[in-house]
Write a protein that holds these residues in place. Structure first.
Motif, PDB file in Angstrom:
ATOM      1  N   TRP A  82       0.824  -1.211   0.000  1.00 21.87           N
ATOM      2  CA  TRP A  82       0.000   0.000   0.000  1.00 21.87           C
ATOM      3  C   TRP A  82       0.858   1.262   0.000  1.00 21.87           C
ATOM      4  O   TRP A  82       0.389   2.335  -0.394  1.00 21.87           O
ATOM      5  N   THR A  83       2.099   1.151   0.435  1.00 23.84           N
ATOM      6  CA  THR A  83       3.004   2.312   0.456  1.00 23.84           C
ATOM      7  C   THR A  83       4.103   2.224  -0.586  1.00 23.84           C
ATOM      8  O   THR A  83       4.802   3.207  -0.826  1.00 23.84           O
ATOM      9  N   THR A  84       4.276   1.045  -1.227  1.00 21.53           N
ATOM     10  CA  THR A  84       5.407   0.879  -2.144  1.00 21.53           C
ATOM     11  C   THR A  84       5.011   0.644  -3.592  1.00 21.53           C
ATOM     12  O   THR A  84       5.822   0.829  -4.493  1.00 21.53           O
ATOM     13  N   ASP A  85       3.774   0.224  -3.848  1.00 26.60           N
ATOM     14  CA  ASP A  85       3.359  -0.119  -5.209  1.00 26.60           C
ATOM     15  C   ASP A  85       2.147   0.724  -5.586  1.00 26.60           C
ATOM     16  O   ASP A  85       1.044   0.528  -5.060  1.00 26.60           O
ATOM     17  N   PRO A  86       2.300   1.670  -6.516  1.00 25.22           N
ATOM     18  CA  PRO A  86       1.194   2.579  -6.863  1.00 25.22           C
ATOM     19  C   PRO A  86       0.025   1.888  -7.545  1.00 25.22           C
ATOM     20  O   PRO A  86      -1.053   2.487  -7.673  1.00 25.22           O
ATOM     21  N   SER A  87       0.199   0.643  -7.972  1.00 24.14           N
ATOM     22  CA  SER A  87      -0.936  -0.057  -8.585  1.00 24.14           C
ATOM     23  C   SER A  87      -1.913  -0.571  -7.541  1.00 24.14           C
ATOM     24  O   SER A  87      -3.020  -0.998  -7.880  1.00 24.14           O
ATOM     25  N   PHE A  88      -1.517  -0.507  -6.259  1.00 22.46           N
ATOM     26  CA  PHE A  88      -2.405  -0.887  -5.159  1.00 22.46           C
ATOM     27  C   PHE A  88      -2.818   0.370  -4.392  1.00 22.46           C
ATOM     28  O   PHE A  88      -1.977   1.067  -3.833  1.00 22.46           O
ATOM     29  N   ILE A  89      -4.116   0.654  -4.384  1.00 16.44           N
ATOM     30  CA  ILE A  89      -4.646   1.837  -3.721  1.00 16.44           C
ATOM     31  C   ILE A  89      -5.292   1.411  -2.406  1.00 16.44           C
ATOM     32  O   ILE A  89      -6.207   0.581  -2.385  1.00 16.44           O
ATOM     33  N   ASP A  90      -4.807   1.976  -1.320  1.00 18.58           N
ATOM     34  CA  ASP A  90      -5.245   1.608   0.020  1.00 18.58           C
ATOM     35  C   ASP A  90      -6.485   2.409   0.415  1.00 18.58           C
ATOM     36  O   ASP A  90      -6.412   3.607   0.667  1.00 18.58           O
ATOM     37  N   GLY A  91      -7.627   1.721   0.482  1.00 17.89           N
ATOM     38  CA  GLY A  91      -8.858   2.395   0.901  1.00 17.89           C
ATOM     39  C   GLY A  91      -9.085   2.346   2.399  1.00 17.89           C
ATOM     40  O   GLY A  91     -10.093   2.842   2.890  1.00 17.89           O
ATOM     41  N   GLY A  92      -8.125   1.726   3.125  1.00 22.38           N
ATOM     42  CA  GLY A  92      -8.244   1.654   4.580  1.00 22.38           C
ATOM     43  C   GLY A  92      -8.933   0.383   5.045  1.00 22.38           C
ATOM     44  O   GLY A  92      -9.715  -0.240   4.312  1.00 22.38           O
ATOM     45  N   GLY A  93      -8.599  -0.019   6.263  1.00 25.87           N
ATOM     46  CA  GLY A  93      -9.242  -1.170   6.864  1.00 25.87           C
ATOM     47  C   GLY A  93      -8.772  -2.504   6.341  1.00 25.87           C
ATOM     48  O   GLY A  93      -9.426  -3.536   6.582  1.00 25.87           O
TER      49      GLY A  93
END
Length: 450
Positions: A301-312
């Motif tokens: 979630w912090t290293t790969d921009p293809s993964f967007i962290d929506g929380g939880g």
């Protein structure tokens, strides 16, 4: 049966089609509508078995061509052991027209395609194809190329695949998408919507052990997955659970309240590539459990921009009742319901649940208090935690012997504890060892019979 053009939409009830064949299309039933006509039969309690087509649609072919509409309504229908080139059981073709089938309470088992779509093949070249499938099981279907259970392609058209309360188990493809291959095609638009869906024990020889998403050339692919479970799926290439490809197009997934755990890619299970692999695609994930991703605010979630962290988001063992080994895929083994101690209980977000969803894959209440804290919240995955109880057997006295159960679970001996579903009837049997005798039961069990 061949139905063509005009306004012919027959109703078939309590019918069996077995051992039929066609040189080209629709081994048992062929529906064609063109030039503004309509052919949308209604089928209820129909069984297709052992049918074949030399080309496509081993059991049934629905063709809405050149402004026509072929949108059958299927209820309580089973497709078993049918075969063709594409769509071993069923083809929906909206080339220049409309093919919007509505299917409820459907079973697809052991159907085979020589090319794509082991059970279902949907193709929408410049037309409209919206497939609505509710309460369905796909098991043991296979494709020699892509889409072990379903192959879905847009190609310049508008196509939507809506799956609600669907199980994909033990399907396989030699190519991409062990269960589902979703391709918008050139300039196509597709927005699949999955809710309460289980992908278990599916396999692909290449990428996407369970699910393969591709935006095509200039297409737009926007899948939404809510309360979906992926486990025990395997890919020979990348994306043990899913593989997402954008190319020069738009491929953006939304994943919410879902579980992706214990899948494998090229023999690896713990890395993020075993769960999700993205090629110029993005995945926005919220309130989900994803193996190899890390908890929200860390990991990919912090290293790969293809993964967007929506929380939880969390990354921890969901504690299924019985794990599915991806090394055994394709397989229908396992039980991906949650144990009472699962960290996936009550940590979803109710706001993501579609308005029409009130129950889980088992038909149980979708939002309830699973932790006993007085607050009801949705669980992650396809199943709400049910009333599983921990039954323990304690042997007392100085003698020796074993206690076993029917159905199996207790073998004490070594296994003296079992998780049992609420309302399960269990019979215990005591077997005294040498120079020992059985004196009786106590606690929740009474009596002296062994």
């Amino acid at each position: 049966i061949g139905v063509e053009g005009g306004g012919s939409s027959p109703t078939l009830s309590n019918v069996t089609f077995t051992g039929n064949s066609a040189d080209k299309y629709g081994g048992a039933v062929f529906n064609e509508s063109n030039h503004g006509g309509s052919s949308s039969p209604r089928l209820d309690k129909v069984f297709f078995s052992g049918n074949s087509a030399g080309y496509d649609g081993g059991a049934m072919y629905n063709f809405g061509a050149d402004g026509g509409n072929s949108s059958p309504v299927l209820t309580n229908v089973t497709f078993h052991n049918n075969i063709s080139n594409n769509g071993g059981a069923l083809v929906n073709d909206g080339t220049g027209g409309v093919s919007n089938p509505i299917m409820t309470n459907i079973t697809f088992t052991e159907n085979t395609s020589r090319y794509d779509g082991g059970a279902v093949f949907t193709y929408c070249d410049g037309g409209i194809c919206h497939v609505d499938l509710t309460n369905a099981v796909f098991s043991g279907n296979s494709a020699s190329r892509d889409g072990g259970a379903i192959y879905y392609e847009g190609v310049g058209g508008s196509s939507d695949l809506k799956l609600t309360n669907v199980v994909f188990s033990g399907n396989w493809a030699d190519g991409e998408g062990g269960a589902v291959f979703n391709d918008c095609g050139d300039e196509g638009e597709c927005s699949p919507k999955l809710a309460n869906v289980l992908f278990s024990g599916n396999s692909a020889g290449a990428n996407g052990g369970a699910l393969y998403n591709n935006a095509g050339g200039g297409g737009t692919n926007l899948p939404t997955l809510t309360n979906v479970t992926f486990s025990g799926n395997a890919a020979g290439g990348e994306g043990g659970a899913m593989y997402n490809s954008g190319g020069n197009s738009t491929c953006t997934l939304g994943i919410r309240n879902s579980i992706i755990w214990n899948n494998s890619a090229a023999g690896v299970t713990s890395a993020i590539s075993a769960s999700i692999s993205n090629l110029t695609a993005t995945v926005a994930v919220s309130n989900s459990l994803v193996q190899g991703a890390g908890d929200s605010g860390s990991g990919v979630w912090t290293t790969d921009p293809s993964f967007i962290d929506g929380g939880g988001n969390i990354d921890t063992n969901p504690l299924f009742v019985t794990d599915v080994d991806p090394g055994s895929a394709p397989t229908t083994a396992g039980d991906l319901r949650l144990k009472p101690s699962s960290p996936a209980i009550d940590v979803g977000d109710d706001v993501y649940i579609p308005a029409n969803i009130t129950t889980d894959l088992d038909g149980e209440e979708r939002i309830k208090d699973g932790t006993g804290d007085g607050t009801a919240a949705v669980d992650l995955g396809a199943y709400e935690a049910k009333g599983y109880y921990n039954l323990s057997v304690v042997k007392d006295g100085s003698g020796i012997g074993t206690v076993t159960s029917t159905p199996p679970g207790i073998d004490c001996g070594d296994t003296c504890t079992a998780y049992l579903l609420e309302d399960t009837s269990l019979t215990l049997q005591a077997a005294p060892g040498e120079r020992s005798e059985f004196n009786g039961w106590s606690g929740a069990c009474t009596g002296t019979d062994d």
